[in-house]
Motif scaffolding. Structure first.
Motif, PDB file in Angstrom:
ATOM      1  N   ARG A   1      -5.549   1.070  -7.533  1.00  0.00           N
ATOM      2  CA  ARG A   1      -5.630  -0.011  -6.546  1.00  0.00           C
ATOM      3  C   ARG A   1      -4.245  -0.298  -5.944  1.00  0.00           C
ATOM      4  O   ARG A   1      -4.094  -0.444  -4.742  1.00  0.00           O
ATOM      5  N   ALA A   2      -3.233  -0.320  -6.817  1.00  0.00           N
ATOM      6  CA  ALA A   2      -1.884  -0.647  -6.349  1.00  0.00           C
ATOM      7  C   ALA A   2      -1.323   0.423  -5.414  1.00  0.00           C
ATOM      8  O   ALA A   2      -0.446   0.146  -4.601  1.00  0.00           O
ATOM      9  N   THR A   3      -1.809   1.661  -5.539  1.00  0.00           N
ATOM     10  CA  THR A   3      -1.267   2.747  -4.722  1.00  0.00           C
ATOM     11  C   THR A   3      -2.153   3.055  -3.512  1.00  0.00           C
ATOM     12  O   THR A   3      -1.868   3.979  -2.751  1.00  0.00           O
ATOM     13  N   ASN A   4      -3.199   2.266  -3.354  1.00  0.00           N
ATOM     14  CA  ASN A   4      -4.171   2.533  -2.287  1.00  0.00           C
ATOM     15  C   ASN A   4      -3.523   2.560  -0.903  1.00  0.00           C
ATOM     16  O   ASN A   4      -3.905   3.337  -0.038  1.00  0.00           O
ATOM     17  N   GLY A   5      -2.503   1.702  -0.717  1.00  0.00           N
ATOM     18  CA  GLY A   5      -1.864   1.614   0.588  1.00  0.00           C
ATOM     19  C   GLY A   5      -0.746   2.629   0.783  1.00  0.00           C
ATOM     20  O   GLY A   5      -0.104   2.651   1.833  1.00  0.00           O
TER      21      GLY A   5
END
Ligand code: SAH
Length: 346
Positions: free
Chosen positions: A98-102
């Protein structure tokens, strides 16, 4: 098939003699039918213990930031393996993803692999990570050849270790007898590092060949594929003496030879022994509190606190980083192959 783990162990000891602590631990945790990890989800309030990713999403988010940074330093490979060892409920991996999704290109490039022996937890991990195709492994051997990022939280402590006791007459190995008590058998001195050979009578030395081999195998994989690894666990930066064998049952310490198959068994990780085993670049170990702060957890906590219940966020921050809680006992060690990548946080 024996009817219980006690029966299985008794039969084994009757046939082969008292077993070393490592054999005992390995059966108690991972016997296919009766092993502690094989039949339950041990985490959280209803379970036996709580790990950092289960304390707060901030932990996994910081590891996610770390992964994104090393991936970019590796040249943002179009395909890479993200391998987690012992993923528990899959919470850490979900927070990393989730934290690396962007992060531009990361999600398309990531191929998620999980090293796990427990059928119950494999199922749980598939459910938690249902947006991703995950591949499970029971050994490192079939991890594919591709640039590699490895993460492992509280995995090494679950691998077996052995204990040696100093007697008047020299060193002896601690073993478990048929009536589930500790006994001793003569030990080969070569297990004991030179600096501890002449320790005082009554001292205990712990050695974990399974952990050392695991770190060696990860180093080899990194050498072959290029990449980095991050190990987080409780333990000591310098090898030492002392009995750290512990059993946790329903959030309380229990006798290590009680509740067999129903208590988590671990010991502190000797990071110095692991450092010596890894013949690639080693970073740290540093304390978890310092690592997480370096990765920006305090800023993340401020933002989260403005959106949710601030007391919960600040309590979680304290639990993860404060020396009186998980901040100092837990250590973080990094490995990398080649000079192209310098993992952050060290
Ligand atoms: N990393 C998770 C869980 C830690 S508990 C967390 O931080 O919440 C240890 C994990 O390692 C569990 O998932 C357990 O089933 C797994 N495990 C234990 N021994 C293993 C082994 N020999 N091979 C693969 N996985 C193992």
């Amino acid at each position: 098939m024996p009817s219980s783990i006690e029966k299985y162990l008794k039969d084994h000891i009757a046939a082969h003699g008292p077993m070393d602590v490592g054999q005992f631990m390995s059966i108690a945790l991972s016997h296919p039918e009766f092993g502690y990890y094989m039949k339950r989800d041990p985490f959280g309030r209803g379970g036996d213990f709580t790990t950092a990713p289960e304390v707060s999403q901030m932990f996994g988010e910081m590891i996610g930031v770390w992964c994104a940074d090393v991936w970019m330093q590796m040249g943002s490979p179009k395909k890479f393996t993200l391998l987690e060892c012992g993923p528990g409920r899959g919470t850490l991996m979900a927070d990393i993803l989730r934290a690396t999704n962007g992060v531009d290109g990361f999600r398309d490039a990531v191929d998620v692999h999980l090293l796990e022996i427990s059928p119950v937890l494999k199922q749980k991990q598939i459910e938690t990570l249902d947006d991703f195709e995950v591949t499970h492994h029971e050994t490192l051997e079939d991890v594919p050849n591709a640039p590699l990022i490895v993460v492992a939280n509280e995995f090494l402590d679950a691998l077996p270790f052995r204990q040696f006791a100093k007697l008047k007459s020299g060193w002896a190995e601690r073993v478990v007898t048929e009536d589930f008590k500790f006994g001793l058998k003569p030990a080969i001195n070569s297990f004991i590092p030179k600096e501890f050979q002449s320790a005082k009578e009554g001292e205990i030395f712990e050695s974990a060949p399974a952990r050392v081999s695991f770190v060696k195998n990860v180093s080899e994989l990194l050498r072959k594929n290029t990449g980095v690894a991050l190990f987080i666990d409780y333990g000591h930066a310098k090898s030492g003496l002392g009995d750290t064998f512990q059993a946790i049952h329903k959030h309380k310490y229990a006798g290590v030879l009680e509740h067999i198959g129903d208590a988590d068994l671990t010991s502190h990780v000797d990071f110095e022994a692991l450092k010596q085993a890894a013949d690639i670049n080693v970073y740290g170990p540093v304390e978890q509190g310092a690592f997480l702060k370096d990765m920006g957890i305090e800023i993340r906590a401020q933002i989260l606190a403005s959106k949710t219940e601030p007391t919960d966020v600040l309590n979680a921050l304290k639990r993860l980083t404060d020396s009186s809680q998980m901040g100092s006992l837990f250590k973080v060690m990094g490995l990398s192959h080649g000079d192209a990548v310098t993992p952050s946080g060290f």
